[in-house]
Motif scaffolding. Structure first.
Motif, PDB file in Angstrom:
ATOM      1  N   PHE A   1       1.899  -7.650  13.247  1.00 12.30           N
ATOM      2  CA  PHE A   1       1.794  -6.191  13.213  1.00 12.30           C
ATOM      3  C   PHE A   1       2.076  -5.617  11.829  1.00 12.30           C
ATOM      4  O   PHE A   1       1.862  -4.420  11.606  1.00 12.30           O
ATOM      5  CB  PHE A   1       2.783  -5.580  14.216  1.00 12.30           C
ATOM      6  CG  PHE A   1       2.833  -6.303  15.518  1.00 12.30           C
ATOM      7  CD1 PHE A   1       1.761  -6.264  16.396  1.00 12.30           C
ATOM      8  CD2 PHE A   1       3.943  -7.063  15.865  1.00 12.30           C
ATOM      9  CE1 PHE A   1       1.801  -6.943  17.592  1.00 12.30           C
ATOM     10  CE2 PHE A   1       3.996  -7.753  17.068  1.00 12.30           C
ATOM     11  CZ  PHE A   1       2.919  -7.694  17.934  1.00 12.30           C
ATOM     12  N   THR A   2       2.560  -6.448  10.917  1.00 10.24           N
ATOM     13  CA  THR A   2       2.932  -5.936   9.590  1.00 10.24           C
ATOM     14  C   THR A   2       2.188  -6.672   8.479  1.00 10.24           C
ATOM     15  O   THR A   2       1.190  -6.173   7.954  1.00 10.24           O
ATOM     16  CB  THR A   2       4.451  -6.073   9.390  1.00 10.24           C
ATOM     17  OG1 THR A   2       4.844  -7.441   9.615  1.00 10.24           O
ATOM     18  CG2 THR A   2       5.203  -5.177  10.355  1.00 10.24           C
ATOM     19  N   PHE A   3       2.640  -7.859   8.128  1.00 10.92           N
ATOM     20  CA  PHE A   3       2.092  -8.575   6.975  1.00 10.92           C
ATOM     21  C   PHE A   3       0.601  -8.866   7.129  1.00 10.92           C
ATOM     22  O   PHE A   3      -0.154  -8.779   6.156  1.00 10.92           O
ATOM     23  CB  PHE A   3       2.858  -9.891   6.751  1.00 10.92           C
ATOM     24  CG  PHE A   3       4.320  -9.699   6.462  1.00 10.92           C
ATOM     25  CD1 PHE A   3       4.735  -9.253   5.220  1.00 10.92           C
ATOM     26  CD2 PHE A   3       5.277  -9.943   7.426  1.00 10.92           C
ATOM     27  CE1 PHE A   3       6.084  -9.067   4.943  1.00 10.92           C
ATOM     28  CE2 PHE A   3       6.620  -9.764   7.169  1.00 10.92           C
ATOM     29  CZ  PHE A   3       7.035  -9.320   5.925  1.00 10.92           C
ATOM     30  N   SER A   4       0.182  -9.228   8.336  1.00 14.81           N
ATOM     31  CA  SER A   4      -1.230  -9.570   8.539  1.00 14.81           C
ATOM     32  C   SER A   4      -2.140  -8.361   8.363  1.00 14.81           C
ATOM     33  O   SER A   4      -3.318  -8.513   8.023  1.00 14.81           O
ATOM     34  CB  SER A   4      -1.427 -10.182   9.938  1.00 14.81           C
ATOM     35  OG  SER A   4      -0.783 -11.437  10.013  1.00 14.81           O
ATOM     36  N   THR A   5      -1.619  -7.171   8.606  1.00 14.25           N
ATOM     37  CA  THR A   5      -2.427  -5.959   8.409  1.00 14.25           C
ATOM     38  C   THR A   5      -2.292  -5.406   6.993  1.00 14.25           C
ATOM     39  O   THR A   5      -3.182  -4.693   6.520  1.00 14.25           O
ATOM     40  CB  THR A   5      -2.007  -4.879   9.423  1.00 14.25           C
ATOM     41  OG1 THR A   5      -0.607  -4.599   9.259  1.00 14.25           O
ATOM     42  CG2 THR A   5      -2.243  -5.360  10.851  1.00 14.25           C
ATOM     43  N   TRP A   6      -1.187  -5.749   6.324  1.00 11.28           N
ATOM     44  CA  TRP A   6      -0.980  -5.244   4.964  1.00 11.28           C
ATOM     45  C   TRP A   6      -1.741  -6.050   3.916  1.00 11.28           C
ATOM     46  O   TRP A   6      -2.195  -5.501   2.918  1.00 11.28           O
ATOM     47  CB  TRP A   6       0.513  -5.259   4.621  1.00 11.28           C
ATOM     48  CG  TRP A   6       1.340  -4.338   5.479  1.00 11.28           C
ATOM     49  CD1 TRP A   6       0.893  -3.310   6.259  1.00 11.28           C
ATOM     50  CD2 TRP A   6       2.763  -4.390   5.660  1.00 11.28           C
ATOM     51  NE1 TRP A   6       1.931  -2.707   6.919  1.00 11.28           N
ATOM     52  CE2 TRP A   6       3.110  -3.345   6.570  1.00 11.28           C
ATOM     53  CE3 TRP A   6       3.787  -5.190   5.154  1.00 11.28           C
ATOM     54  CZ2 TRP A   6       4.413  -3.104   6.966  1.00 11.28           C
ATOM     55  CZ3 TRP A   6       5.090  -4.949   5.543  1.00 11.28           C
ATOM     56  CH2 TRP A   6       5.400  -3.922   6.438  1.00 11.28           C
ATOM     57  N   PHE A   7      -1.862  -7.343   4.139  1.00 10.73           N
ATOM     58  CA  PHE A   7      -2.474  -8.231   3.147  1.00 10.73           C
ATOM     59  C   PHE A   7      -3.787  -8.775   3.715  1.00 10.73           C
ATOM     60  O   PHE A   7      -3.779  -9.691   4.556  1.00 10.73           O
ATOM     61  CB  PHE A   7      -1.525  -9.377   2.788  1.00 10.73           C
ATOM     62  CG  PHE A   7      -0.211  -8.909   2.219  1.00 10.73           C
ATOM     63  CD1 PHE A   7      -0.090  -8.615   0.872  1.00 10.73           C
ATOM     64  CD2 PHE A   7       0.898  -8.739   3.040  1.00 10.73           C
ATOM     65  CE1 PHE A   7       1.116  -8.172   0.346  1.00 10.73           C
ATOM     66  CE2 PHE A   7       2.104  -8.299   2.523  1.00 10.73           C
ATOM     67  CZ  PHE A   7       2.218  -8.008   1.171  1.00 10.73           C
ATOM     68  N   THR A   8      -4.884  -8.203   3.270  1.00 13.03           N
ATOM     69  CA  THR A   8      -6.204  -8.582   3.783  1.00 13.03           C
ATOM     70  C   THR A   8      -7.158  -8.807   2.621  1.00 13.03           C
ATOM     71  O   THR A   8      -6.937  -8.348   1.495  1.00 13.03           O
ATOM     72  CB  THR A   8      -6.768  -7.489   4.717  1.00 13.03           C
ATOM     73  OG1 THR A   8      -6.857  -6.260   3.982  1.00 13.03           O
ATOM     74  CG2 THR A   8      -5.867  -7.298   5.932  1.00 13.03           C
ATOM     75  N   SER A   9      -8.266  -9.505   2.919  1.00  8.63           N
ATOM     76  CA  SER A   9      -9.312  -9.743   1.928  1.00  8.63           C
ATOM     77  C   SER A   9     -10.214  -8.511   1.836  1.00  8.63           C
ATOM     78  O   SER A   9     -10.128  -7.603   2.675  1.00  8.63           O
ATOM     79  CB  SER A   9     -10.133 -10.962   2.342  1.00  8.63           C
ATOM     80  OG  SER A   9     -10.889 -10.673   3.500  1.00  8.63           O
ATOM     81  N   PRO A  10     -11.096  -8.464   0.840  1.00  8.35           N
ATOM     82  CA  PRO A  10     -12.042  -7.322   0.761  1.00  8.35           C
ATOM     83  C   PRO A  10     -12.898  -7.162   2.003  1.00  8.35           C
ATOM     84  O   PRO A  10     -13.419  -6.075   2.272  1.00  8.35           O
ATOM     85  CB  PRO A  10     -12.893  -7.662  -0.463  1.00  8.35           C
ATOM     86  CG  PRO A  10     -12.001  -8.521  -1.310  1.00  8.35           C
ATOM     87  CD  PRO A  10     -11.193  -9.323  -0.347  1.00  8.35           C
ATOM     88  N   HIS A  11     -13.055  -8.236   2.779  1.00  9.77           N
ATOM     89  CA  HIS A  11     -13.867  -8.171   4.000  1.00  9.77           C
ATOM     90  C   HIS A  11     -13.032  -7.828   5.229  1.00  9.77           C
ATOM     91  O   HIS A  11     -13.541  -7.851   6.353  1.00  9.77           O
ATOM     92  CB  HIS A  11     -14.577  -9.503   4.219  1.00  9.77           C
ATOM     93  CG  HIS A  11     -15.440  -9.925   3.065  1.00  9.77           C
ATOM     94  ND1 HIS A  11     -16.623  -9.290   2.743  1.00  9.77           N
ATOM     95  CD2 HIS A  11     -15.271 -10.901   2.138  1.00  9.77           C
ATOM     96  CE1 HIS A  11     -17.162  -9.867   1.681  1.00  9.77           C
ATOM     97  NE2 HIS A  11     -16.361 -10.849   1.286  1.00  9.77           N
ATOM     98  N   GLY A  12     -11.752  -7.574   5.022  1.00 11.23           N
ATOM     99  CA  GLY A  12     -10.903  -7.186   6.145  1.00 11.23           C
ATOM    100  C   GLY A  12     -10.216  -8.328   6.853  1.00 11.23           C
ATOM    101  O   GLY A  12      -9.510  -8.101   7.844  1.00 11.23           O
TER     102      GLY A  12
END
Length: 682
Positions: free
Chosen positions: A433-444
């Motif tokens: 709910f936090t890190f996985s949504t904060w750190f993403t690639s340009p494609h999401g």
């Protein structure tokens, strides 16, 4: 004229009565004096004459020698049948860590007549069966549609035989796919090598390092003693609940072998102290009765004291079995708690859909209920019918004083390691709910999974200074080198490599087609029940390692072929692989408590596990089947139809098309279509 036989406390080669009987049977009917046994338990020869004396002198030792050889042969036969006994296993923690996963290899008492003393009979049989299965499938080639699948099936059968019969150490057997798959032209060496080092390996490293730090500062034992002292005079029901609850909680976050090695010696020391106190109290009461001139009363008091000591021994067996069962049940709750859970997370089809927190939400109720069932079974067997007064407070205080004298009061190191363990758990829970949504690639796409956050507290262990060991960090590399089970990484990698081989050779499709024919004919609960029963039985007789590593790829492909959600079969199968309660060698915690029970007045036996494990296994199968179905729908929120993510992960065997229709009784706007790789039709 005859080597004397003395009664020993734990291992009595021949009792006083049976030896006297053997002397009587060997002597002729005309002998004037019967054989006698003195107060020290020594057999004395009767006054025999002539040939009668020679018969006793020569015949009894020879008969005794025959009995000893027969007993030795029976022991060896029992060991070769995997009816493992406590005194055939090592008790030193370093060796026992390995014996927990390889009890047959570390059997100290078995004959090894094969391969110049290297193998026991069943190990040689496993080598013949495994190699024979590989050669037969390579020559017969029963699967004409997928030629490479024949070799992969043979390799899988050989690995399974080697794992079951421990032909080689289980960790080394896990390297066989790396050697054979490239020779069979199924996949390249580079591709298979990637299975042995991936994000699952990093997750293992992160959680294992924190486990080692907890074990090094002795925090679990201190918490257990503090909890028991808080209770005061511990009754049997409360004592059983305390030890089982402690093992269950620790096994969720530590590996089950480390948990059992930490908790079991503490329980044994406590129960031995209680037994000793009962004997000392009986001896003191006997002395007082004798001083008062009450000889008959003294004998009754002494007998009562020995009965109390026997009650303690019986209850100690229940405590140790409870620790093993609750460690297995606790491991179900987290993705890092048991080996089958790692195998599930490593399945390529489920990548990104099984996280630490999602598995925890799914498996925690199953783990709780399994632990409660284990407590109920042991309560009925060891507590309800046992008139045992419990452990007095002075025994607990003496144990705590000894612990403090050895390890000192609560230290800053213990507090910091405990905080880092809590931090690791919190990070694993909040990561989706936090890190996985904060750190993403340009494609999401998310750039972070559980491995990264698990390593953060592990790295902090090496930069925070220790107060108890000035100049060192909380965790040092020598401690890691001594206690880290690097073979675990090979074992997980071998399972993933087999999974890769299944996919690349077409074996998963071939076996999946066979299983897929049965899936649509069963209701969801019946399907769950069948899967749980089959995996549970295989885990008891074979091992959870070989069962999970071979069953999960087959079930994954079968679900795709039957157009069923893979979670329908793979989740209950993974849970069932931890229902290993029936045999002393069925799970690593069982092996550990079996070996450690040598330090008790009465070591554990095969029937102790079987009689308790039978009822628990049946109950766990029924409850686990129902709960796994209910929790899958509650946590993952998906129906039984094949979802889009599973279709897209099916390596070209499935196409997701925007065509409406009815699937499993529900109207959908798009659906999956299975591609026949042989004919090219959909």
């Amino acid at each position: 004229w005859l080597k004397p036989f003395r009664l020993e406390r734990h291992r009595t080669p021949c009792s006083r009565d049976c030896f006297a009987l053997s002397v009587l049977m060997a002597s002729p009917a005309s002998s004037a004096e019967p054989a006698v046994v003195d107060e020290q338990g020594l057999a004395r020869a009767p006054n025999l004459e002539g040939s009668a004396e020679a018969l006793v002198v020569e015949g009894i030792p020879r008969a005794n020698s025959l009995i000893e050889r027969a007993g030795s042969a029976l022991k060896t036969a029992g060991s070769n049948l995997q009816l493992q006994r406590a005194n055939t296993l090592p008790t030193e923690d370093g060796s026992l860590r390995h014996a927990a996963t390889m009890p047959m290899t570390f059997d100290l008492d078995a004959a090894r007549p094969c391969c110049f003393g290297l193998w026991k009979v069943q190990q040689f049989a496993g080598f013949v069966l495994g190699l024979g299965a590989l050669l037969i499938l390579l020559v017969a080639r029963p699967m004409k549609t997928y030629p490479l699948a024949n070799g992969m099936l043979g390799l899988t059968a050989m690995c399974a035989c080697f794992w079951i019969f421990e032909v080689m150490p289980v960790y080394i057997t896990a390297l066989l796919p790396m050697v054979f798959i490239p020779f069979m032209e199924i996949a390249s060496s580079e591709y298979i090598a990637s299975a042995y080092w991936n994000w699952i390996s990093m997750l293992v490293v992160g959680t294992y390092l924190v486990d080692i730090a907890l074990e090094q500062v002795h925090l679990p034992k201190r918490l257990a003693l503090a909890m028991l002292l808080h209770v005061g005079v511990v009754r049997p029901a409360a004592l059983l609940a305390c030890f089982m609850g402690l093992a269950w909680i620790l096994a969720m976050f530590l590996n089950s072998i480390a948990v059992t090695l930490v908790v079991t010696p503490f329980a044994i020391g406590l129960m031995n102290a209680a037994e000793e106190q009962a004997l000392v109290a009986a001896e003191a009461a006997t002395d007082r009765a004798q001083e008062a001139g009450q000889a008959e009363g003294a004998g009754a008091v002494e007998a009562q004291g020995h009965r109390e000591a026997e009650k303690v021994q019986t209850f100690a067996s229940g405590i140790l079995i409870g620790i093993a069962y609750s460690a297995s049940a606790g491991g179900i709750a987290t993705i890092t708690g048991a080996l089958p859970n790692y195998f599930l997370a490593a399945e390529t089809m489920l990548t990104g859909h099984i996280s630490w927190v999602s598995w925890f939400a799914f498996a925690l109720p199953i783990s709780v209920v399994t632990g409660l069932l284990a407590y109920l079974v042991l309560y009925v067997r060891y507590v309800r019918r046992l008139r045992f007064e419990g452990i007095p407070r002075d025994v607990l205080e003496r144990e705590y004083s000894d612990f403090v004298a050895e390890h000192g009061p609560v230290s800053r190191d213990e507090i910091l390691v405990g905080v880092l363990q809590v931090l690791q758990i919190i990070l694993l829970i909040v990561r989706p709910f936090t890190f996985s949504t904060w750190f993403t690639s340009p494609h999401g796409e998310s750039l972070m999974n559980d491995a990264t956050v698990a390593l953060i507290p592990a790295l902090l262990l090496f930069v925070i200074p220790s107060q108890q060991r000035p100049g060192e960090s909380l965790l040092t590399w020598p401690a890691v080198h001594e206690k880290f089970d690097f073979g675990l990484l090979l074992l997980i990698g071998g399972s993933i490599a087999i999974n890769y081989g299944f996919t690349n050779s077409g074996l998963s499709v071939a076996l999946g087609d066979l299983v897929a024919e049965l899936i649509p004919k069963a209701s969801p609960f019946a399907l769950n029940l069948v899967v749980v029963i089959c995996v549970t039985l295989c885990s008891q007789v074979l091992s959870s390692i070989s069962t999970a590593s071979t069953m999960l790829p087959v079930l994954s492909s079968a679900c795709v072929q039957a157009m069923v959600n893979p979670l329908c079969l793979m989740l209950p199968a993974t849970v069932a692989a931890s229902f290993s309660f029936l045999l002393p060698t069925a799970s690593p915690p069982n092996v550990v408590v079996l070996a450690k029970s040598q330090e008790l007045g009465r070591p554990l036996r095969f029937r102790d596990f079987f009689t308790n494990g039978l009822a628990l296994t049946v109950a766990a199968i029924l409850v686990g089947s129902a709960l796994s179905l209910a929790m899958r729908r509650a946590v993952f929120g998906e129906d039984d139809a094949l979802p889009r993510w599973a279709c897209e992960a099916a390596s070209g065997r499935c196409l997701w098309v925007d065509v409406g229709g009815v699937v499993h009784g529900e109207r959908v706007a798009s659906q999956a279509c299975i591609v026949d790789l042989v004919s090219g039709t959909v």
